[in-house]
Design an enzyme around this catalytic site. Structure first.
Site, PDB file in Angstrom:
ATOM      1  CG  ASP A  58      -1.812  -1.174   1.282  1.00  0.00           C
ATOM      2  OD1 ASP A  58      -1.579  -2.137   0.542  1.00  0.00           O
ATOM      3  OD2 ASP A  58      -2.764  -1.146   2.065  1.00  0.00           O
ATOM      4  CD  GLU A  68       0.540  -5.028   9.412  1.00  0.00           C
ATOM      5  OE1 GLU A  68       0.308  -4.507  10.532  1.00  0.00           O
ATOM      6  OE2 GLU A  68      -0.004  -4.642   8.362  1.00  0.00           O
TER       7      GLU A  68
HETATM    8  C1  2M8 Z   1      -2.596  -3.790   4.304  1.00  0.00           C
HETATM    9  O1  2M8 Z   1      -3.582  -3.139   3.542  1.00  0.00           O
HETATM   10  C2  2M8 Z   1      -4.852  -2.718   4.050  1.00  0.00           C
HETATM   11  C3  2M8 Z   1      -5.715  -2.334   2.865  1.00  0.00           C
HETATM   12  O2  2M8 Z   1      -5.845  -3.442   2.010  1.00  0.00           O
HETATM   13  C4  2M8 Z   1      -4.781  -1.555   5.000  1.00  0.00           C
HETATM   14  O3  2M8 Z   1      -3.721  -0.923   5.142  1.00  0.00           O
HETATM   15  O4  2M8 Z   1      -5.802  -1.250   5.618  1.00  0.00           O
HETATM   16  C5  2M8 Z   1      -1.528  -4.311   3.316  1.00  0.00           C
HETATM   17  O5  2M8 Z   1      -0.360  -4.683   3.979  1.00  0.00           O
HETATM   18  C6  2M8 Z   1      -2.088  -5.460   2.479  1.00  0.00           C
HETATM   19  O6  2M8 Z   1      -1.093  -6.050   1.689  1.00  0.00           O
HETATM   20  C7  2M8 Z   1      -2.721  -6.526   3.370  1.00  0.00           C
HETATM   21  O7  2M8 Z   1      -3.374  -7.475   2.552  1.00  0.00           O
HETATM   22  C8  2M8 Z   1      -3.722  -5.923   4.364  1.00  0.00           C
HETATM   23  C9  2M8 Z   1      -4.211  -6.934   5.389  1.00  0.00           C
HETATM   24  O8  2M8 Z   1      -3.126  -7.616   5.965  1.00  0.00           O
HETATM   25  O9  2M8 Z   1      -3.125  -4.846   5.069  1.00  0.00           O
END
Ligand code: 2M8
Length: 454
Positions: free
Chosen positions: A182, A418
């Site tokens: 992102d 994470e």
């Molecule tokens: C992160 O993305 C989400 C939006 O999709 C967020 O920031 O709210 C990213 O690291 C993405 O790659 C990942 O799939 C998601 C959930 O772990 O978090």
């Protein structure tokens, strides 16, 4: 038939695998597993594929459930949504939630549970292949593969049909969230050039920064642009052609997304063979994507693959780790793979001779590098998992071991976070993160990794 090459785990690691399984159990909500308890309370598309890769080794039925649950919310046009919301989760827990996406007005989208209106990298066929390879009941895995095959086929057809208007063999993404990375520096120039006035951004309130410090997350300015793009799509009812024709300001042929599609098309061909379906169309498609990635995205000056901005008609210079991921799909020849390896094996990422942790998500000398900011430097386990599989195919054994040991060390010392600081090893973002746990399980089950006592 299990083809699992169960390694003899050192004692510390055996307990660690148990802990990883506990994280997945705690994050499981019925048929799916959330990426993290609070920060990400729903089902995410590529997270679920990584999660299934871990489950495949010890809970085959869970891996199957995970993927089937996701594909139950596939849109009628084949799109697999980035998020499947859950009716049980309290409204307002995550932004943007179902009400913001407004997919209820879209004919192709399911009514319940609701979903988001973008997608994430297509690593699902690869996860299904993992279940076929490592699940302990091969006949059952084949029945599952036969059930999910038409859905995977529709997903890949959607991407090739709707996201590749020039029929080049490369598909585009239209939002930074579509890449999974992102806050990557890849998007800096595109987002900076996107000039919007405050009235073009619908009112919203972020939730992520209630849980994680803003210093580790994207800026408010970036979030305004994410929301602006989302509004652009919902105004056009997620109609791909309208979005393009009306001048979508973010149209990128992303290296990571296309490499994973190429790999997934190859895996879909293998799945087709296993269940008696035709495999040739998928192999041909994968070959075409690989050719175009090599022709269009390889950057001879920087020794890596770079994204291509369809609006600016040029490659985007950002030396990120995903530029090496084509190796995961065995796209480069040995010469290019060697050149990439020579770059990876420098202080810019992590040098074998230095006592470093492999490998940061962005070149340490790149503008805006940060050891703790989301997707701008920290170590991500999923990226390193793909990189290590890719490097292995080209014979970089020592580096592969370095990556796998880094993953074991980081998670043993600091928990299943994470992302991790490549300088100190400190964990960031959410703790008890699902794909960190599931990929540790995969690595520790398939290979010999060292414990902390070295
Ligand atoms: C992160 O993305 C989400 C939006 O999709 C967020 O920031 O709210 C990213 O690291 C993405 O790659 C990942 O799939 C998601 C959930 O772990 O978090």
């Amino acid at each position: 038939m299990s083809q699992s090459t169960e390694s003899q785990s050192p004692p510390g690691l055996t307990d660690h695998i148990k802990e990883a399984k506990k994280v997945l159990e705690q994050n499981r909500v019925g048929s799916f597993t959330k990426p993290a308890a609070n920060l990400y309370p729903y089902q995410w598309s590529w997270d679920s594929a990584f999660i299934a890769i871990g489950y495949a080794h010890y809970a085959q039925h869970q891996a199957e459930k995970e993927l089937l649950h996701l594909f139950r919310s596939q849109w009628q046009n084949g799109l697999v949504p980035q998020i499947v919301f859950a009716n049980e989760v309290k409204k307002g827990t995550y932004f943007p939630g179902p009400d913001f996406w407004q997919t209820e007005d879209v004919e192709a989208a399911p009514d319940s549970p609701r979903t988001s209106g973008i997608c994430q990298p297509p690593i699902h066929a690869t996860a299904v292949m993992h279940v076929l390879k490592y699940g302990d009941d091969y006949e059952r895995a084949k029945r599952f593969a036969a059930e999910i095959f038409p859905k995977l086929k529709a997903w890949h057809e959607f991407l090739h049909r709707e996201r590749d208007p020039e029929n080049e063999g490369l598909v585009y993404i239209r939002h930074p969230w579509g890449s999974g990375q992102d806050n990557s520096p890849i998007w800096d120039a595109v987002l900076q050039n996107l000039e919007i006035s405050p009235e073009q951004v619908p009112p919203y309130s972020r939730k992520d920064t209630d849980l994680i410090h803003i210093d580790e997350r994207p800026s408010d300015d970036d979030y305004d642009k994410y929301v602006y793009l989302l509004d652009f799509f919902r105004q056009r009812k997620y109609d791909e052609e309208r979005i393009r024709k009306d001048g979508c300001p973010f149209l990128i042929q992303d290296v990571l997304f296309n490499s994973l599609l190429c790999k997934a098309d190859r895996d879909l061909a293998e799945i087709a063979n296993a269940i008696g379906e035709k495999s040739k169309p998928f192999t041909e498609q994968a070959d075409r994507t690989a050719r175009t990635i090599n022709d269009k995205l390889w950057d001879d000056e920087h020794d890596m693959y770079l994204d291509f901005d369809l609006n600016e008609k040029q490659r985007v210079r950002a030396d990120v780790l995903s530029g090496f991921i084509p190796m995961f799909a065995e796209i480069p020849g040995q010469d290019r793979a060697n050149r990439m390896f020579n770059y990876l094996n420098t202080h810019c990422f992590c040098r074998l001779d230095d006592d470093c942790l492999a490998a940061p998500s962005y070149d340490r000398s790149g503008p805006g590098y940060s050891a703790s900011k989301y997707w701008r430097g920290p170590i991500w386990i999923n990226m390193n998992w793909m990189l290590s599989e890719g490097l292995q195919a080209y014979g970089n054994k020592e580096y592969v071991t370095l990556i796998r040991n880094s993953i074991a060390k980081l998670t043993l010392k600091n928990g299943f976070c994470e992302y991790f600081n490549p300088e100190s090893g400190e964990g960031h973002g959410s703790d008890c993160f699902s794909w960190t746990s599931s990929l540790l399980i995969d690595i520790a089950t398939r290979y010999d990794v060292e414990t902390l006592e070295d």
